[in-house]
Scaffold this active site. Structure first.
Site, mmCIF file in Angstrom:
data_model
loop_
_atom_site.group_PDB
_atom_site.id
_atom_site.type_symbol
_atom_site.label_atom_id
_atom_site.label_comp_id
_atom_site.label_asym_id
_atom_site.label_seq_id
_atom_site.Cartn_x
_atom_site.Cartn_y
_atom_site.Cartn_z
ATOM 1 N N ASP A 91 44.772 46.942 36.271
ATOM 2 C CA ASP A 91 45.357 48.098 35.573
ATOM 3 C C ASP A 91 44.553 48.378 34.298
ATOM 4 O O ASP A 91 43.646 47.628 33.942
ATOM 5 C CB ASP A 91 46.854 47.856 35.271
ATOM 6 C CG ASP A 91 47.100 46.738 34.267
ATOM 7 O OD1 ASP A 91 46.445 46.730 33.201
ATOM 8 O OD2 ASP A 91 47.946 45.860 34.516
ATOM 9 N N HIS A 106 38.335 41.059 37.728
ATOM 10 C CA HIS A 106 38.697 41.404 39.108
ATOM 11 C C HIS A 106 38.571 42.904 39.376
ATOM 12 O O HIS A 106 39.164 43.409 40.336
ATOM 13 C CB HIS A 106 40.115 40.918 39.442
ATOM 14 C CG HIS A 106 40.212 39.426 39.577
ATOM 15 N ND1 HIS A 106 41.406 38.744 39.589
ATOM 16 C CD2 HIS A 106 39.244 38.469 39.724
ATOM 17 C CE1 HIS A 106 41.179 37.442 39.726
ATOM 18 N NE2 HIS A 106 39.880 37.257 39.803
ATOM 19 N N CYS A 133 30.408 59.835 48.740
ATOM 20 C CA CYS A 133 29.937 59.224 47.507
ATOM 21 C C CYS A 133 29.330 60.313 46.618
ATOM 22 O O CYS A 133 28.444 61.052 47.071
ATOM 23 C CB CYS A 133 28.894 58.146 47.818
ATOM 24 S SG CYS A 133 28.052 57.556 46.328
ATOM 25 N N GLY A 173 50.395 34.992 30.981
ATOM 26 C CA GLY A 173 50.953 35.664 32.161
ATOM 27 C C GLY A 173 50.160 35.518 33.435
ATOM 28 O O GLY A 173 50.049 36.471 34.199
ATOM 29 N N THR A 174 49.631 34.325 33.667
ATOM 30 C CA THR A 174 48.944 34.108 34.946
ATOM 31 C C THR A 174 49.421 32.800 35.565
ATOM 32 O O THR A 174 49.654 31.810 34.855
ATOM 33 C CB THR A 174 47.403 34.149 34.796
ATOM 34 O OG1 THR A 174 46.798 33.792 36.051
ATOM 35 C CG2 THR A 174 46.883 33.240 33.706
HETATM 36 C C1 BJW Z 1 55.299 36.521 33.016
HETATM 37 C C2 BJW Z 1 56.133 37.583 32.975
HETATM 38 C C3 BJW Z 1 56.447 38.066 31.758
HETATM 39 C C4 BJW Z 1 55.905 37.061 35.106
HETATM 40 N N1 BJW Z 1 55.883 37.487 30.679
HETATM 41 N N2 BJW Z 1 54.726 35.899 32.027
HETATM 42 C C5 BJW Z 1 40.111 26.273 46.581
HETATM 43 C C6 BJW Z 1 39.572 25.921 45.359
HETATM 44 C C7 BJW Z 1 38.891 26.855 44.604
HETATM 45 C C8 BJW Z 1 38.771 28.162 45.021
HETATM 46 C C9 BJW Z 1 39.328 28.507 46.244
HETATM 47 C C10 BJW Z 1 39.968 27.578 47.015
HETATM 48 N N3 BJW Z 1 40.371 28.183 48.156
HETATM 49 C C11 BJW Z 1 40.016 29.495 48.078
HETATM 50 C C12 BJW Z 1 39.380 29.699 46.923
HETATM 51 C C13 BJW Z 1 38.820 30.966 46.423
HETATM 52 C C14 BJW Z 1 39.841 32.042 46.055
HETATM 53 C C15 BJW Z 1 41.137 31.440 45.533
HETATM 54 O O1 BJW Z 1 41.286 31.146 44.361
HETATM 55 N N4 BJW Z 1 42.122 31.279 46.375
HETATM 56 C C16 BJW Z 1 43.392 30.686 45.955
HETATM 57 C C17 BJW Z 1 44.533 31.387 46.655
HETATM 58 C C18 BJW Z 1 43.329 29.187 46.175
HETATM 59 N N5 BJW Z 1 39.209 32.820 45.006
HETATM 60 C C19 BJW Z 1 38.358 33.778 45.285
HETATM 61 O O2 BJW Z 1 38.088 34.090 46.434
HETATM 62 C C20 BJW Z 1 37.696 34.446 44.111
HETATM 63 N N6 BJW Z 1 36.285 34.394 44.278
HETATM 64 C C21 BJW Z 1 35.637 33.227 44.242
HETATM 65 O O3 BJW Z 1 36.181 32.148 44.112
HETATM 66 O O4 BJW Z 1 34.256 33.367 44.361
HETATM 67 C C22 BJW Z 1 33.456 32.177 44.382
HETATM 68 C C23 BJW Z 1 33.209 31.596 43.018
HETATM 69 C C24 BJW Z 1 33.108 30.236 42.862
HETATM 70 C C25 BJW Z 1 32.874 29.669 41.622
HETATM 71 C C26 BJW Z 1 32.704 30.481 40.519
HETATM 72 C C27 BJW Z 1 32.786 31.828 40.681
HETATM 73 C C28 BJW Z 1 33.069 32.376 41.914
HETATM 74 C C29 BJW Z 1 38.129 35.913 44.036
HETATM 75 C C30 BJW Z 1 39.577 36.059 43.688
HETATM 76 C C31 BJW Z 1 39.983 37.521 43.751
HETATM 77 C C32 BJW Z 1 41.469 37.694 43.434
HETATM 78 N N7 BJW Z 1 41.836 39.007 43.755
HETATM 79 C C33 BJW Z 1 43.235 39.417 43.496
HETATM 80 C C34 BJW Z 1 43.503 40.775 44.197
HETATM 81 C C35 BJW Z 1 42.482 41.866 43.849
HETATM 82 C C36 BJW Z 1 42.879 42.703 42.706
HETATM 83 C C37 BJW Z 1 44.236 43.399 42.924
HETATM 84 O O5 BJW Z 1 44.531 43.877 44.030
HETATM 85 O O6 BJW Z 1 45.006 43.505 41.951
HETATM 86 O O7 BJW Z 1 43.469 39.459 42.086
HETATM 87 S S1 BJW Z 1 44.447 38.233 44.091
HETATM 88 C C38 BJW Z 1 45.574 38.477 42.772
HETATM 89 O O8 BJW Z 1 45.731 37.188 42.112
HETATM 90 C C39 BJW Z 1 44.876 39.425 41.784
HETATM 91 C C40 BJW Z 1 45.158 38.728 40.480
HETATM 92 O O9 BJW Z 1 44.233 39.125 39.497
HETATM 93 C C41 BJW Z 1 45.089 37.258 40.842
HETATM 94 C C42 BJW Z 1 45.790 36.353 39.876
HETATM 95 O O10 BJW Z 1 47.180 36.604 39.859
HETATM 96 P P1 BJW Z 1 48.003 36.437 38.513
HETATM 97 O O11 BJW Z 1 47.538 37.415 37.524
HETATM 98 O O12 BJW Z 1 47.980 35.021 38.095
HETATM 99 O O13 BJW Z 1 49.473 36.890 38.987
HETATM 100 P P2 BJW Z 1 50.636 36.003 39.626
HETATM 101 O O14 BJW Z 1 51.617 36.941 40.220
HETATM 102 O O15 BJW Z 1 50.111 34.933 40.492
HETATM 103 O O16 BJW Z 1 51.303 35.273 38.367
HETATM 104 C C43 BJW Z 1 51.995 35.978 37.382
HETATM 105 C C44 BJW Z 1 52.461 34.989 36.301
HETATM 106 O O17 BJW Z 1 53.056 35.721 35.252
HETATM 107 C C45 BJW Z 1 53.486 33.976 36.789
HETATM 108 O O18 BJW Z 1 53.129 32.670 36.344
HETATM 109 C C46 BJW Z 1 54.794 34.421 36.117
HETATM 110 O O19 BJW Z 1 55.627 33.339 35.751
HETATM 111 C C47 BJW Z 1 54.268 35.109 34.886
HETATM 112 N N8 BJW Z 1 55.135 36.177 34.404
HETATM 113 N N9 BJW Z 1 56.525 37.904 34.292
HETATM 114 C C48 BJW Z 1 55.049 36.421 30.831
HETATM 115 N N10 BJW Z 1 57.280 39.104 31.577
#
Ligand code: BJW
Length: 235
Positions: A91, A106, A133, A173-174
């Site tokens: 956002d 991201h 494009c 908030g992550t």
């Molecule tokens: C509040 C609140 C309030 C609520 N006040 N708090 C094993 C080990 C290591 C890596 C991997 C693995 N297996 C797979 C992987 C890789 C994978 C990964 O991590 N997978 C996991 C599921 C395990 N990662 C990737 O593929 C990434 N790329 C990568 O690793 O490349 C290789 C590399 C290696 C080394 C270095 C560099 C690179 C890419 C990840 C792409 C994520 N994409 C998304 C979607 C796209 C964008 C979109 O559509 O919006 O991004 S997924 C989604 O999750 C989104 C977010 O940015 C991301 C994180 O989520 P976030 O922000 O943490 O949200 P929530 O909902 O999970 O949590 C919200 C929190 O807020 C909660 O804790 C609440 O309590 C809190 N909260 N209200 C304060 N009012």
């Protein structure tokens, strides 16, 4: 001069009305992430993926930055050292609140990326599999400029430098369940930064932080910023 590096996630925008991913009722309870947030899902059904992001882009025009976004913008303006915000959010609420030193690791909902010519474009309206494009003119080659699972997050070189030089690392908030963002605390901490987590509940990586502050972002971020600006936290 002191450097504060701040990582934000969906929780900071939750009280603006933007859905989180993994909370109950969150985006991943309604959508299969494999279908809408992977390159394979996009290849299989681009229309579904465009609709998913078009709906979220449209929602953006209905929401406003909240007190937590504004507090971070104020921190950047008033802090005597440097502040950088690294957001996982696609956002635009940080920039609308006035944050300038911002890294979208991201990607951004309001940008399109051409997979052929690799150019990026500001994109406010709906995006479809039939748009041309604006640069190379080909059709069917635009995608949302966001980072899906399996793709390399943006600006990792500069992020790594920031983490290594940080005096303080703050996560807001992550859930700490997506890498590489989830390991930033270890990198910063390993290089001597003091680490603080502000979140509604414990995250997957809470125990790695020196300090944890629990609560809603709009309630805990503004006083935290006040304390930093007053020099009470030795940022
Ligand atoms: C509040 C609140 C309030 C609520 N006040 N708090 C094993 C080990 C290591 C890596 C991997 C693995 N297996 C797979 C992987 C890789 C994978 C990964 O991590 N997978 C996991 C599921 C395990 N990662 C990737 O593929 C990434 N790329 C990568 O690793 O490349 C290789 C590399 C290696 C080394 C270095 C560099 C690179 C890419 C990840 C792409 C994520 N994409 C998304 C979607 C796209 C964008 C979109 O559509 O919006 O991004 S997924 C989604 O999750 C989104 C977010 O940015 C991301 C994180 O989520 P976030 O922000 O943490 O949200 P929530 O909902 O999970 O949590 C919200 C929190 O807020 C909660 O804790 C609440 O309590 C809190 N909260 N209200 C304060 N009012």
């Amino acid at each position: 001069m002191s450097l504060i590096v701040i990582l934000t996630g969906a929780g900071i925008s939750a009280e603006s009305g933007v859905d989180t991913f993994r909370d109950s009722g969150g985006i991943w309870s309604r959508y299969d992430f494999r279908k809408v947030a992977t390159p394979e899902g996009f290849a299989a059904n681009p229309t579904l993926v465009h609709q998913f992001y078009n709906d979220r882009r449209e929602q953006l025009s209905l929401v406003e930055p909240n007190a937590a976004h504004h507090a971070l913008a104020r921190l950047e303006r008033e802090y005597r050292g440097s502040v950088v915000v690294i957001t996982q959010n696609i956002d635009n609420l940080h920039e609308r609140a006035g944050t300038k030193n911002l890294i979208h690791m991201h990607g951004e909902l309001c940008k399109a990326l051409c997979v052929r010519c690799k150019k990026r474009f500001e994109w406010e309206g709906p995006l479809s599999a039939f748009d041309n494009c604006p640069n190379c003119g080909h059709s069917g080659c635009l995608r949302p400029d966001v980072v899906w699972f399996g793709e390399m997050p943006y600006h990792m070189d500069i992020i790594e430098k920031m983490l290594i030089h940080a005096d303080m690392f703050v996560s807001i908030g992550t859930s700490g369940s997506v890498y590489p963002a989830a390991m930033f605390v270890e990198v910063a901490s390993g290089n001597g930064a003091r680490t603080v987590e502000l979140n509604l509940e414990c995250s997957e990586v809470s125990e790695l932080f020196d300090e944890r502050i629990k609560g809603r972002a709009t309630e805990i971020v503004p006083p935290f910023v006040d304390a930093l600006l007053a020099g009470e936290l030795n940022g």
